[in-house]
Design a protein around this motif. Structure first.
Motif, short mmCIF file in Angstrom:
data_model
loop_
_atom_site.label_atom_id
_atom_site.label_comp_id
_atom_site.label_asym_id
_atom_site.label_seq_id
_atom_site.Cartn_x
_atom_site.Cartn_y
_atom_site.Cartn_z
N ARG A 27 116.81 -35.45 -45.38
CA ARG A 27 116.74 -34.56 -46.53
C ARG A 27 115.65 -33.51 -46.38
NH1 ARG A 27 118.81 -39.37 -47.96
NH2 ARG A 27 119.93 -39.69 -49.94
N HIS A 29 112.29 -33.98 -45.35
CA HIS A 29 110.92 -34.38 -45.65
C HIS A 29 110.28 -35.06 -44.44
CE1 HIS A 29 111.27 -33.44 -49.93
NE2 HIS A 29 112.45 -34.02 -49.92
N ASP A 61 100.80 -32.28 -49.34
CA ASP A 61 101.95 -32.50 -50.24
C ASP A 61 102.41 -33.95 -50.16
OD1 ASP A 61 101.94 -29.89 -51.17
OD2 ASP A 61 103.29 -29.18 -49.60
N VAL A 212 113.21 -38.88 -53.57
CA VAL A 212 113.40 -37.44 -53.46
C VAL A 212 113.44 -36.80 -54.85
CG1 VAL A 212 115.07 -35.66 -52.80
CG2 VAL A 212 114.47 -37.48 -51.20
N ALA A 213 114.08 -37.47 -55.79
CA ALA A 213 114.14 -36.94 -57.16
C ALA A 213 112.75 -36.91 -57.79
CB ALA A 213 115.09 -37.78 -58.00
N ALA A 216 110.87 -34.02 -56.28
CA ALA A 216 111.35 -32.73 -56.79
C ALA A 216 110.75 -32.42 -58.15
CB ALA A 216 112.88 -32.74 -56.86
N GLU A 217 110.52 -33.46 -58.95
CA GLU A 217 109.88 -33.25 -60.26
C GLU A 217 108.48 -32.68 -60.12
OE1 GLU A 217 110.02 -37.04 -62.14
OE2 GLU A 217 112.17 -36.96 -62.55
N GLN A 218 107.85 -32.93 -58.95
CA GLN A 218 106.51 -32.40 -58.67
C GLN A 218 106.59 -31.09 -57.87
OE1 GLN A 218 103.87 -33.89 -60.07
NE2 GLN A 218 105.32 -35.36 -60.96
N GLY A 219 107.78 -30.53 -57.74
CA GLY A 219 107.94 -29.28 -57.03
C GLY A 219 108.05 -29.42 -55.54
N LEU A 220 108.25 -30.64 -55.06
CA LEU A 220 108.34 -30.91 -53.61
C LEU A 220 109.79 -31.13 -53.23
CD1 LEU A 220 105.33 -33.37 -53.36
CD2 LEU A 220 105.33 -30.94 -52.81
N ARG A 221 110.35 -30.15 -52.52
CA ARG A 221 111.75 -30.24 -52.12
C ARG A 221 111.87 -30.15 -50.60
NH1 ARG A 221 111.64 -28.02 -57.13
NH2 ARG A 221 113.22 -28.78 -58.60
#
Length: 224
Positions: A27, A29, A61, A212-213, A216-221
């Protein structure tokens, strides 16, 4: 892109996370899953945190993910390096200055209904494919308890967003027990995932999806 720092539990190795690592890397990361010095009688919680910090190096990150007894190490790591998020999976949740050996009495472990199981597979790996469960036991080092009576150097819970993920079929830490401890100690209402105590082996894709979700809530994609 996040770097997921994956901390295994007692008497285990970083291999525990290998299926989740593959999912996270697919994904986009990065991952780090160090072996902690579980079998070393001279090593305690500070040395566990040292091992994780050394493995992180200059990565940034960071999402620190801890399984079971790894919950004692995770907040110490968050005190040493800049962390975006901490995720505790089927965890032990320490209080400041608590010794691991005191955790069971202090949290009222056993108040909720528990059962006796015949062996480690029945307790820890009931829903893990047999070949993976056998490999996990083969790789597992003995867990030293030489320093289990030492108070944790944790002074206060770190100021880091924290999620608790419990397993609906966990035979070691029943959901009702972990809900109570997470509420009492962190004021957190945990999220839930299907499966037993070791979801990184039984449900790696679903666990990776959750991680991963959360990231993403912390802006990490992912980077792709």
């Amino acid at each position: 892109m996040a770097t997921f720092v994956l901390i295994h539990g007692a008497g285990d190795v970083g291999w525990y996370w290998h299926l989740v690592e593959a999912e996270l890397r697919a994904r986009g990361h990065d991952t780090v899953a160090p072996d902690l010095p579980c079998a070393d009688d001279s090593a305690g919680l500070p040395e566990y945190a040292d091992a994780v910090a050394a493995a992180i190096g200059d990565r940034t990150d960071l999402v620190v993910v801890a399984q079971s007894f790894g919950g004692f190490t995770a907040p110490l790591v968050c005190d040493r390096v800049a962390v975006k998020l901490m995720v505790l999976v089927a965890p032990m949740i320490p209080a400041p200055a608590e010794a691991p050996a005191d955790y069971w009495v202090n949290t009222g472990f056993g108040q909720e209904a528990t059962e006796e199981y015949a062996d480690e597979i029945a307790l820890f790996y009931p829903d893990v494919p047999p070949e993976l469960a056998a490999e996990a036991l083969k790789r597992a080092p003995a867990q030293s308890e030489a320093r289990a009576g030492e108070p944790s150097p944790l002074r206060a819970w770190p100021d880091v967003p924290t999620r608790v993920l419990i397993c609906r079929d966990d035979r070691l830490f029943p959901p009702s027990y972990l809900r109570r401890v997470a509420g009492e100690r962190l004021g957190i209402d945990p999220d839930e995932i299907d499966g037993g105590h070791t979801p990184a082996l039984s449900r790696p894709r679903e666990l990776a999806d959750r991680l991963v979700a959360y990231a993403a809530e912390q802006g990490l994609r992912g980077d792709h």
